[in-house]
Every structure is written in structure tokens, then in C-alpha cells.
Design a protein around this motif. Structure first.
Motif, PDB file in Angstrom:
ATOM      1  N   GLU A  66       0.738  -1.409  -0.010  1.00 27.09           N
ATOM      2  CA  GLU A  66       0.115  -0.010   0.006  1.00 27.09           C
ATOM      3  C   GLU A  66       0.869   1.182   0.032  1.00 27.09           C
ATOM      4  O   GLU A  66       0.680   2.060  -0.751  1.00 27.09           O
ATOM      5  CB  GLU A  66      -0.716  -0.050   1.256  1.00 27.09           C
ATOM      6  CG  GLU A  66      -2.103   1.093   1.169  1.00 27.09           C
ATOM      7  CD  GLU A  66      -3.097   0.914   2.118  1.00 27.09           C
ATOM      8  OE1 GLU A  66      -3.246   2.052   2.883  1.00 27.09           O
ATOM      9  OE2 GLU A  66      -3.516  -0.208   2.485  1.00 27.09           O
ATOM     10  N   GLU A  73       0.628   4.156  -2.812  1.00 28.41           N
ATOM     11  CA  GLU A  73       0.373   5.645  -2.508  1.00 28.41           C
ATOM     12  C   GLU A  73       1.418   6.526  -2.942  1.00 28.41           C
ATOM     13  O   GLU A  73       1.149   7.814  -3.657  1.00 28.41           O
ATOM     14  CB  GLU A  73       0.529   5.756  -0.863  1.00 28.41           C
ATOM     15  CG  GLU A  73      -0.804   5.420  -0.408  1.00 28.41           C
ATOM     16  CD  GLU A  73      -1.036   5.275   1.175  1.00 28.41           C
ATOM     17  OE1 GLU A  73      -0.124   5.642   1.749  1.00 28.41           O
ATOM     18  OE2 GLU A  73      -2.086   5.141   1.514  1.00 28.41           O
ATOM     19  N   ASN A  98      -4.513   6.235  -4.817  1.00 29.93           N
ATOM     20  CA  ASN A  98      -5.441   6.535  -3.647  1.00 29.93           C
ATOM     21  C   ASN A  98      -6.113   5.373  -3.093  1.00 29.93           C
ATOM     22  O   ASN A  98      -6.909   4.507  -4.014  1.00 29.93           O
ATOM     23  CB  ASN A  98      -6.416   7.978  -3.910  1.00 29.93           C
ATOM     24  CG  ASN A  98      -5.611   8.867  -4.374  1.00 29.93           C
ATOM     25  OD1 ASN A  98      -4.785   9.433  -3.218  1.00 29.93           O
ATOM     26  ND2 ASN A  98      -5.929   9.554  -5.383  1.00 29.93           N
ATOM     27  N   MET A 123      -7.212   0.063  -4.763  1.00 25.62           N
ATOM     28  CA  MET A 123      -6.536   1.623  -4.820  1.00 25.62           C
ATOM     29  C   MET A 123      -6.710   1.765  -6.440  1.00 25.62           C
ATOM     30  O   MET A 123      -6.754   1.239  -7.188  1.00 25.62           O
ATOM     31  CB  MET A 123      -5.149   1.511  -4.495  1.00 25.62           C
ATOM     32  CG  MET A 123      -4.904   1.245  -2.955  1.00 25.62           C
ATOM     33  SD  MET A 123      -3.288   1.391  -2.288  1.00 25.62           S
ATOM     34  CE  MET A 123      -3.031   3.153  -2.357  1.00 25.62           C
TER      35      MET A 123
END
Length: 167
Positions: A131, A135, A140, A159
Motif C-alpha cells: 500500500e 501511495e 489513492n 486503490m
């Protein structure tokens, strides 16, 4: 100083070849059992990447996905795919290759391919371990979710990232 057998050369990303399938399975298992270890329990990792697997089924899946393959120091160090919908189904780096630019090189290839193919939105179901990288790559979190593997529930996140048109 560079240790023996390890260079500072950047990863090389190329197209998948059918003979890559066993090495990609090893990268997948290494990634899950090493890089994801701080985020998932041994039981979760065993359900996600069990030691026993169907090699022919894995090879067929890789053939269908046609992933990009990253090589580092003369060996396969990672792989990732991009489907026509913009979905990234698999994105894995070998456990001993984390932090060496493999994921960054794979993401750059995915973004370039998406732009070439007119794909404006990338999305993936991203593990807790990946994650932070996603990012940093501009993705997102759309939704926190769970998936079941072999009767074990794993947490991840959906995401996405909208790509700006090529200039």
C-alpha cells in the motif's frame, strides 16, 4: 561498496516469456512470505501463497496475464501485469530485491503501457505490504476490503490512480 553478485545496475523490464512461469511463482512466494511478513500472519501468508500449487494452472494464468518481467543482476526479480481495463492483477517483487528499484521500474512500464494503450485509470487490489508503495506512485485508497483465500480472510485495499494524458 557493492557486494559480490550484486550490482547497482537498474532493473531491466521486458515482456513475459512462457519459460518465466516457474521463476515468477518463486518471486510470488518469496514476496508474500518475506515482504508481506510484517503485515500478515503465517496462516494468512500460507493461504495466500501455499507451498503446494498447480504449476500448469500457474503457467496458464501467467500466459493469460502476460506480465512485465523485471530482471536484476541477471535474474528475475519481479513481475506485474496491466489488463485492458486498467486493472493490475499481480504486482510482486522478490523478497531479497525490495528497495532496489524493481517495483518502481515495473510501475513505470505499467504507466507507459497504459498511456500507449489509451488507458486512463489504473486500479488494483493492493496488499497491506504494498500500500505505501502504491501511495507513493500516486494511487489513492478507494475502499478497504477483505478477500478469502483457502478459508482465510485477508485484508487489502482497492486503490486507483487516474493518469494524466501523455504530453
Amino acid at each position: 561498496m557493492v557486494s559480490a553478485g550484486r550490482s547497482d545496475a537498474p532493473p531491466r523490464v521486458r515482456a513475459f516469456a512462457p519459460a518465466d512461469a516457474p521463476a515468477l511463482r518463486a518471486v510470488f512466494a518469496s514476496s508474500v512470505h518475506t515482504l508481506a511478513a510484517p503485515y500478515y500472519t503465517p496462516a494468512e501468508r500460507a493461504a495466500w501463497a501455499p507451498a503446494a500449487h498447480d504449476a500448469a494452472q500457474w503457467a496458464a494464468r501467467m500466459h493469460a496475464l502476460q506480465p512485465f518481467v523485471a530482471e536484476l543482476d541477471g535474474r528475475i526479480a519481479g513481475f506485474a501485469d496491466l489488463q485492458p481495463s486498467g486493472y493490475i492483477d499481480m504486482f510482486f517483487v522478490a523478497g531479497d530485491c525490495g528497495g532496489r528499484g524493481v517495483a518502481k521500474a515495473l510501475m513505470a512500464r505499467i504507466e507507459a503501457s497504459a498511456r500507449e494503450r489509451g488507458i486512463g485509470l489504473l486500479f488494483a487490489h493492493v496488499s497491506l505490504a504494498a500500500e505505501a508503495f502504491f501511495e507513493r506512485a500516486g494511487f489513492n485508497v478507494d475502499q478497504r476490503q477483505t478477500v478469502e483465500r483457502a478459508g482465510v480472510v485477508l485484508r487489502n485495499a482497492r486503490m486507483s490512480r487516474r493518469l494524466a494524458p501523455a504530453s
